[in-house]
Design an enzyme around this catalytic site. Structure first.
Site, PDB file in Angstrom:
ATOM      1  N   GLU A 235       0.886  -1.173   0.000  1.00 60.63           N
ATOM      2  CA  GLU A 235       0.000   0.000   0.000  1.00 60.63           C
ATOM      3  C   GLU A 235       0.913   1.209   0.000  1.00 60.63           C
ATOM      4  O   GLU A 235       1.404   1.618   1.054  1.00 60.63           O
ATOM      5  CB  GLU A 235      -0.906  -0.013   1.245  1.00 60.63           C
TER       6      GLU A 235
ATOM      7  N   CYS B  13      -2.364   9.621   2.143  1.00 61.94           N
ATOM      8  CA  CYS B  13      -1.821   9.070   0.891  1.00 61.94           C
ATOM      9  C   CYS B  13      -2.764   9.254  -0.291  1.00 61.94           C
ATOM     10  O   CYS B  13      -2.325   9.349  -1.426  1.00 61.94           O
ATOM     11  CB  CYS B  13      -1.503   7.592   1.066  1.00 61.94           C
TER      12      CYS B  13
HETATM   13  P1  NAD Z   1       7.480   5.358   7.712  1.00 64.11           P
HETATM   14  O1  NAD Z   1       8.769   6.067   7.845  1.00 64.11           O
HETATM   15  O2  NAD Z   1       6.548   5.266   8.880  1.00 64.11           O
HETATM   16  O3  NAD Z   1       7.817   3.887   7.179  1.00 64.11           O
HETATM   17  C1  NAD Z   1       6.828   2.926   7.020  1.00 64.11           C
HETATM   18  C2  NAD Z   1       7.222   1.668   7.751  1.00 64.11           C
HETATM   19  O4  NAD Z   1       8.359   1.080   7.140  1.00 64.11           O
HETATM   20  C3  NAD Z   1       7.587   1.901   9.218  1.00 64.11           C
HETATM   21  O5  NAD Z   1       6.986   0.918  10.024  1.00 64.11           O
HETATM   22  C4  NAD Z   1       9.095   1.802   9.212  1.00 64.11           C
HETATM   23  O6  NAD Z   1       9.623   1.366  10.438  1.00 64.11           O
HETATM   24  C5  NAD Z   1       9.315   0.764   8.137  1.00 64.11           C
HETATM   25  N1  NAD Z   1      10.652   0.830   7.552  1.00 64.11           N
HETATM   26  C6  NAD Z   1      11.435   1.919   7.375  1.00 64.11           C
HETATM   27  N2  NAD Z   1      12.587   1.576   6.780  1.00 64.11           N
HETATM   28  C7  NAD Z   1      12.525   0.245   6.590  1.00 64.11           C
HETATM   29  C8  NAD Z   1      13.431  -0.715   6.022  1.00 64.11           C
HETATM   30  N3  NAD Z   1      14.610  -0.347   5.533  1.00 64.11           N
HETATM   31  N4  NAD Z   1      13.038  -2.008   5.982  1.00 64.11           N
HETATM   32  C9  NAD Z   1      11.827  -2.374   6.450  1.00 64.11           C
HETATM   33  N5  NAD Z   1      10.953  -1.525   7.003  1.00 64.11           N
HETATM   34  C10 NAD Z   1      11.297  -0.235   7.073  1.00 64.11           C
HETATM   35  O7  NAD Z   1       6.630   5.980   6.595  1.00 64.11           O
HETATM   36  P2  NAD Z   1       6.934   6.484   5.142  1.00 64.11           P
HETATM   37  O8  NAD Z   1       7.526   5.385   4.334  1.00 64.11           O
HETATM   38  O9  NAD Z   1       7.560   7.819   5.144  1.00 64.11           O
HETATM   39  O10 NAD Z   1       5.375   6.668   4.772  1.00 64.11           O
HETATM   40  C11 NAD Z   1       4.877   7.669   4.015  1.00 64.11           C
HETATM   41  C12 NAD Z   1       4.434   7.080   2.701  1.00 64.11           C
HETATM   42  O11 NAD Z   1       3.440   6.110   2.928  1.00 64.11           O
HETATM   43  C13 NAD Z   1       3.834   8.088   1.735  1.00 64.11           C
HETATM   44  O12 NAD Z   1       4.388   7.854   0.466  1.00 64.11           O
HETATM   45  C14 NAD Z   1       2.368   7.735   1.746  1.00 64.11           C
HETATM   46  O13 NAD Z   1       1.704   8.054   0.543  1.00 64.11           O
HETATM   47  C15 NAD Z   1       2.403   6.254   1.981  1.00 64.11           C
HETATM   48  N6  NAD Z   1       1.148   5.780   2.557  1.00 64.11           N
HETATM   49  C16 NAD Z   1       0.404   4.915   1.846  1.00 64.11           C
HETATM   50  C17 NAD Z   1      -0.802   4.500   2.344  1.00 64.11           C
HETATM   51  C18 NAD Z   1      -1.676   3.566   1.572  1.00 64.11           C
HETATM   52  O14 NAD Z   1      -2.612   3.056   2.177  1.00 64.11           O
HETATM   53  N7  NAD Z   1      -1.438   3.313   0.320  1.00 64.11           N
HETATM   54  C19 NAD Z   1      -1.233   4.949   3.582  1.00 64.11           C
HETATM   55  C20 NAD Z   1      -0.429   5.830   4.287  1.00 64.11           C
HETATM   56  C21 NAD Z   1       0.758   6.237   3.768  1.00 64.11           C
END
Ligand code: NAD
Length: 506
Positions: A222, A256
């Site tokens: 997602e 998102c």
């Molecule tokens: P974040 O930094 O919270 O990371 C997401 C998760 O990935 C966290 O639990 C984090 O600990 C984990 N993570 C980080 N690095 C990792 C690695 N190297 N290996 C494994 N896991 C790891 O959030 P983010 O990535 O900045 O989230 C924002 C993004 O999420 C935006 O692009 C947003 O559009 C997207 N998003 C999508 C949805 C959806 O439902 N499609 C919903 C909310 C947010």
């Protein structure tokens, strides 16, 4: 829960055993009975209900989320999803009869069984930290899986509350939580899973997909999206402005599915901007800064990222533009940009930035939207019926709302997910159950059909003719044209809606 618990990282050395434990529980078949699943879902419901106040407090601390938004879009949404799953679980878990089974295969008594996939990993992100962990968990429980959750470390207060709920209300053998950041998430990806459900940015999404590929583990991704909104010259500027502004005010734009940029017909651009200003005054009469109904940016890193995007734009700020890093306050900011390569368009803002790109007609809007990102998470189409139908037909996206901003996401029975670069797989409602379910093909051949199926046994000599007699015949020729016999034509004429209505004089 009387107070928000302390957020503590799970010791890295304990993660492999925790994952093995969840797998052992699955293999013990404890989570398979429907009644067990229902009890867990009901307990989860009360875990959320009993702690609504403290969850609202945690989200306020983590991301400044107004309690109303927490109730509506986090806790309430999960509670409703649980009630819906409890009501329908019997129906969902029933064996399914495959459609259009040829007569010859009916003797195998074919059916589709809904098997739980197994032991699954759910990794969440920070903007809707409850919903994005708990909604997949509801699906996993409903499907009969065991699950390990890894909430986002960026929303630590909410993560700690979820840990308390999961440990207090759910079966600890089957549902577990790991707290932490990259190291803990990486350690989790080292373990064996039957499905990984990841929500977050595409960079980490690629890491998850690569790691999953090493062990042929299926996954749901997602991800984010550079979502367009298109406002044509026939759109109602008042409605379009209110609805699109709301999408960027919720959670301070950290959504998102909110539009990343708006393609507005040049003809109604001034009116649209005036309506944005009017709506902003109506929603926050004392200004957003003082409003209790406007959230904050999650942390300084994300704040700086947004600020950098705004610093880099070559556009003209029309509304807003103020910010305060100490308070993580970022004013909703409307910018008129003239270029698809602008920093506010090419990157996902995931914040309260509202770039407007003037367009000269729908052809240009559709072309640009497809050029900028051809598989976003959402598309938002404002215009006449003919125009929005064209947008629907000529773009792709995970979902689309017509004459609205992300309304499709709020419909609990619609699948929610991306397509192409915005992700794969879907959930919400029944789709969450299906996401963690394997549709297992079952044949069960009674002994009395032995004579009927003897055609499959050697010696094969002379048997091909019998098989051919039983095989279907095409009703089309080598040019792909349908060729109907006399009987076929009669049937076609009788069943053809248009012809029948022509005859009846509709
Ligand atoms: P974040 O930094 O919270 O990371 C997401 C998760 O990935 C966290 O639990 C984090 O600990 C984990 N993570 C980080 N690095 C990792 C690695 N190297 N290996 C494994 N896991 C790891 O959030 P983010 O990535 O900045 O989230 C924002 C993004 O999420 C935006 O692009 C947003 O559009 C997207 N998003 C999508 C949805 C959806 O439902 N499609 C919903 C909310 C947010």
């Amino acid at each position: 829960m009387d107070a928000i618990p302390q957020f503590e990282h799970t010791p890295l050395e304990g993660i492999p055993e925790l994952a093995r434990d969840a797998r052992r529980t699955f293999l013990s078949h404890k989570t398979r009975p429907i009644e067990y699943r229902l009890v867990q879902l009901r307990k989860l419901y009360w875990g959320l209900k009993d702690n609504e106040g403290i969850l609202a407090e945690a989200l306020k601390k983590d991301i400044g989320k107004p309690p109303y938004e927490t109730q509506l879009m986090e806790v309430g949404m999960c509670e409703n999803d649980i009630l819906y799953a409890c009501k329908n679980l019997d129906k969902w878990t029933k064996d399914q009869k495959p459609e259009d089974v040829p007569l010859i295969h009916m003797s195998f008594r074919p059916r589709i069984r809904k098997d739980p996939l197994g032991c699954v990993l759910i990794i969440g992100t920070y903007n809707f930290p409850i919903q994005l962990c708990i909604m997949p968990l509801i699906g996993a429980i409903a499907a009969g899986c065991t699950a390990v959750l890894k909430p986002s470390e960026s929303a630590p207060h909410t993560a700690a509350c979820m840990e308390h709920i999961i440990k207090t209300y759910l079966d600890q053998d089957a549902y577990k939580i790991v707290q932490g950041a990259v190291a803990e998430a990486s350690s989790l990806l080292d373990q064996k899973w039957d499905k990984i459900f990841y929500t977050g940015g595409d960079k980490v999404g690629r890491i998850v997909a690569k790691r999953a590929a090493e062990t042929l583990t299926p996954y749901v991704l997602e991800l984010g999206g550079i979502n367009p909104a298109i406002v044509t010259r026939h759109a109602d500027p008042h409605l379009a402005a209110r609805r699109l502004l709301w999408a960027k005010l919720v959670n301070a734009g950290q959504v998102c599915v909110s539009q990343n940029y708006v393609l507005v017909d040049r003809e109604i651009l001034p009116l649209f901007v005036a309506e944005l200003e009017r709506a902003l005054k109506e929603f926050h009469p004392d200004g957003v800064r003082k409003s209790k109904d406007y959230g904050r940016i999650i942390d300084a890193r994300q704040f700086q990222r947004l600020k950098h995007m705004l610093d880099e734009t070559r556009g003209r700020i029309l509304l807003g533009g103020t910010m305060d890093e100490e308070d993580l306050f970022f004013e909703p900011t409307v910018v008129q940009v003239e270029d698809v390569k602008d920093s506010l368009i090419v990157e996902e803002s995931f914040g309260p930035l509202i770039p407007l790109l003037p367009i000269d007609g729908l052809d240009e809007a559709i072309r640009l939207a497809n050029e900028i990102h051809d598989t976003p998470l959402g598309v938002y189409a404002f215009g006449s019926k003919a125009e929005t139908t064209r947008i629907l037909n000529e773009t792709r996206s995970g979902g689309i709302s017509i004459n609205d901003a992300f309304a499709h996401v709020s419909v609990p029975t619609l699948p929610f997910g991306g397509v192409g670069a915005s992700g794969q797989g879907a959930y919400h409602g029944r789709e969450s159950f299906e996401a963690f379910t394997h549709r297992r093909a079952v044949a069960s051949t009674p002994s009395w059909v032995e004579k009927l199926i003897a055609v499959r046994y050697p010696p094969y000599a002379g048997k091909l003719k019998q098989v051919e007699l039983l095989s279907g015949k095409p009703n089309f020729d080598r040019d792909g044209r349908v060729r109907l016999g006399v009987l076929g034509w009669v049937k076609h004429v009788l069943l053809s809606r248009n012809l029948l209505f022509t005859v009846l004089g509709e």
